[in-house]
Design an enzyme around this catalytic site. Structure first.
Site, PDB file in Angstrom:
ATOM      1  N   ASP A 189       0.797  -1.051  -0.124  1.00  0.00           N
ATOM      2  CA  ASP A 189      -0.057  -0.064  -0.025  1.00  0.00           C
ATOM      3  C   ASP A 189       0.908   1.179   0.064  1.00  0.00           C
ATOM      4  O   ASP A 189       1.998   1.335   0.907  1.00  0.00           O
ATOM      5  CB  ASP A 189      -0.961   0.001   1.076  1.00  0.00           C
ATOM      6  CG  ASP A 189      -2.153   0.926   1.150  1.00  0.00           C
ATOM      7  OD1 ASP A 189      -3.069   0.424   0.883  1.00  0.00           O
ATOM      8  OD2 ASP A 189      -1.761   2.135   1.091  1.00  0.00           O
ATOM      9  N   ILE A 190       0.476   2.329  -0.814  1.00  0.00           N
ATOM     10  CA  ILE A 190       1.330   3.514  -0.990  1.00  0.00           C
ATOM     11  C   ILE A 190       1.306   4.442   0.354  1.00  0.00           C
ATOM     12  O   ILE A 190       2.157   5.170   0.876  1.00  0.00           O
ATOM     13  CB  ILE A 190       0.905   4.489  -2.227  1.00  0.00           C
ATOM     14  CG1 ILE A 190       1.798   5.157  -2.774  1.00  0.00           C
ATOM     15  CG2 ILE A 190      -0.435   4.950  -1.954  1.00  0.00           C
ATOM     16  CD1 ILE A 190       1.615   5.644  -4.016  1.00  0.00           C
ATOM     17  N   HIS A 201     -10.136  -5.317  -3.295  1.00  0.00           N
ATOM     18  CA  HIS A 201      -8.746  -5.432  -2.846  1.00  0.00           C
ATOM     19  C   HIS A 201      -8.743  -5.920  -1.251  1.00  0.00           C
ATOM     20  O   HIS A 201      -9.667  -5.414  -0.652  1.00  0.00           O
ATOM     21  CB  HIS A 201      -7.973  -4.405  -3.046  1.00  0.00           C
ATOM     22  CG  HIS A 201      -8.543  -3.191  -2.506  1.00  0.00           C
ATOM     23  ND1 HIS A 201      -9.365  -2.286  -3.184  1.00  0.00           N
ATOM     24  CD2 HIS A 201      -8.236  -2.405  -1.300  1.00  0.00           C
ATOM     25  CE1 HIS A 201      -9.741  -1.164  -2.486  1.00  0.00           C
ATOM     26  NE2 HIS A 201      -9.246  -1.197  -1.310  1.00  0.00           N
ATOM     27  N   MET A 202      -8.091  -6.646  -1.105  1.00  0.00           N
ATOM     28  CA  MET A 202      -7.790  -7.352   0.455  1.00  0.00           C
ATOM     29  C   MET A 202      -6.555  -6.763   0.952  1.00  0.00           C
ATOM     30  O   MET A 202      -5.545  -6.616   0.526  1.00  0.00           O
ATOM     31  CB  MET A 202      -7.637  -8.735   0.756  1.00  0.00           C
ATOM     32  CG  MET A 202      -7.661  -9.333   1.887  1.00  0.00           C
ATOM     33  SD  MET A 202      -7.485 -11.082   1.764  1.00  0.00           S
ATOM     34  CE  MET A 202      -9.264 -11.360   1.440  1.00  0.00           C
ATOM     35  N   HIS A 203      -6.921  -5.866   2.023  1.00  0.00           N
ATOM     36  CA  HIS A 203      -5.703  -5.334   2.971  1.00  0.00           C
ATOM     37  C   HIS A 203      -5.230  -6.254   3.763  1.00  0.00           C
ATOM     38  O   HIS A 203      -6.047  -6.891   4.774  1.00  0.00           O
ATOM     39  CB  HIS A 203      -6.418  -4.100   3.872  1.00  0.00           C
ATOM     40  CG  HIS A 203      -6.952  -3.062   3.321  1.00  0.00           C
ATOM     41  ND1 HIS A 203      -6.070  -1.803   2.997  1.00  0.00           N
ATOM     42  CD2 HIS A 203      -7.925  -2.570   2.483  1.00  0.00           C
ATOM     43  CE1 HIS A 203      -6.884  -0.893   2.411  1.00  0.00           C
ATOM     44  NE2 HIS A 203      -7.996  -1.549   1.979  1.00  0.00           N
TER      45      HIS A 203
HETATM   46  P1  AMP Z   1      -9.719   1.356   0.267  1.00  0.00           P
HETATM   47  O1  AMP Z   1      -9.922   2.380   1.148  1.00  0.00           O
HETATM   48  O2  AMP Z   1     -10.299   0.150   0.884  1.00  0.00           O
HETATM   49  O3  AMP Z   1     -10.384   1.463  -0.960  1.00  0.00           O
HETATM   50  O4  AMP Z   1      -8.209   1.353   0.211  1.00  0.00           O
HETATM   51  C1  AMP Z   1      -7.651   1.947  -0.957  1.00  0.00           C
HETATM   52  C2  AMP Z   1      -6.030   1.876  -0.613  1.00  0.00           C
HETATM   53  O5  AMP Z   1      -5.398   1.930  -1.841  1.00  0.00           O
HETATM   54  C3  AMP Z   1      -5.474   2.788   0.345  1.00  0.00           C
HETATM   55  O6  AMP Z   1      -5.067   2.094   1.329  1.00  0.00           O
HETATM   56  C4  AMP Z   1      -4.315   3.429  -0.514  1.00  0.00           C
HETATM   57  O7  AMP Z   1      -3.517   4.084   0.364  1.00  0.00           O
HETATM   58  C5  AMP Z   1      -4.115   2.464  -1.452  1.00  0.00           C
HETATM   59  N1  AMP Z   1      -3.623   3.063  -2.728  1.00  0.00           N
HETATM   60  C6  AMP Z   1      -4.136   3.796  -3.605  1.00  0.00           C
HETATM   61  N2  AMP Z   1      -3.389   4.127  -4.643  1.00  0.00           N
HETATM   62  C7  AMP Z   1      -2.390   3.228  -4.515  1.00  0.00           C
HETATM   63  C8  AMP Z   1      -1.203   3.084  -5.284  1.00  0.00           C
HETATM   64  N3  AMP Z   1      -1.026   3.724  -6.386  1.00  0.00           N
HETATM   65  N4  AMP Z   1      -0.260   2.113  -4.820  1.00  0.00           N
HETATM   66  C9  AMP Z   1      -0.466   1.560  -3.575  1.00  0.00           C
HETATM   67  N5  AMP Z   1      -1.435   1.756  -3.014  1.00  0.00           N
HETATM   68  C10 AMP Z   1      -2.451   2.407  -3.342  1.00  0.00           C
END
Ligand code: AMP
Length: 116
Positions: free
Chosen positions: A31-32, A101-103
């Site tokens: 995650d970024i 996506h799965m965190h």
């Molecule tokens: P959600 O709130 O569950 O939709 O999580 C989206 C996640 O994507 C967040 O934790 C962001 O930090 C992550 N994210 C967004 N853009 C990127 C990217 N380019 N690379 C990696 N993670 C990202």
């Protein structure tokens, strides 16, 4: 037709990301904006906007997401202490990117699950 997100570009390697794993069904990358020492996203390669859009045909990819999360947790050294797997859906779930996506979050004690 669902609109692509930045995750499709990461899956196709069109933009940089710290990709840790990829196969024919799923991709995993850091995650970024990490909220814990380990914060990895595991995504299906197929664009599925939300968990509301999941279909029976997606079950193989969804199962793979968990086996890959398990492997990455072991690789990151957090399997024994534990971790959390989270999927957010739509506005009330706090979803920001409309490609499911799965965190995989861990590396410290996360405290009680937040629902409020
Ligand atoms: P959600 O709130 O569950 O939709 O999580 C989206 C996640 O994507 C967040 O934790 C962001 O930090 C992550 N994210 C967004 N853009 C990127 C990217 N380019 N690379 C990696 N993670 C990202």
């Amino acid at each position: 037709m669902a609109e692509e997100t930045i995750f499709s570009k990461i899956i196709r390697k069109e933009i940089p990301a710290d990709v840790l794993y990829q196969d024919e069904l799923v991709t995993a990358f850091r995650d970024i904006n990490p909220r814990a020492p380990v914060h990895i996203l595991v995504v299906p390669n197929k664009l599925i906007p939300t968990t509301n859009d999941v279909e029976t045909d997606d079950e193989l990819a969804l199962g793979r997401m968990i086996t890959v999360a398990k492997k990455l947790a072991a690789d990151e050294g957090i399997a024994e202490d534990g971790y959390r797997l989270i999927m957010n859906c739509n506005q009330h779930g706090g979803q920001e990117v409309y490609h499911i996506h799965m965190h995989l979050v861990g590396g410290r004690a996360l405290g009680p699950m937040v629902v409020g």
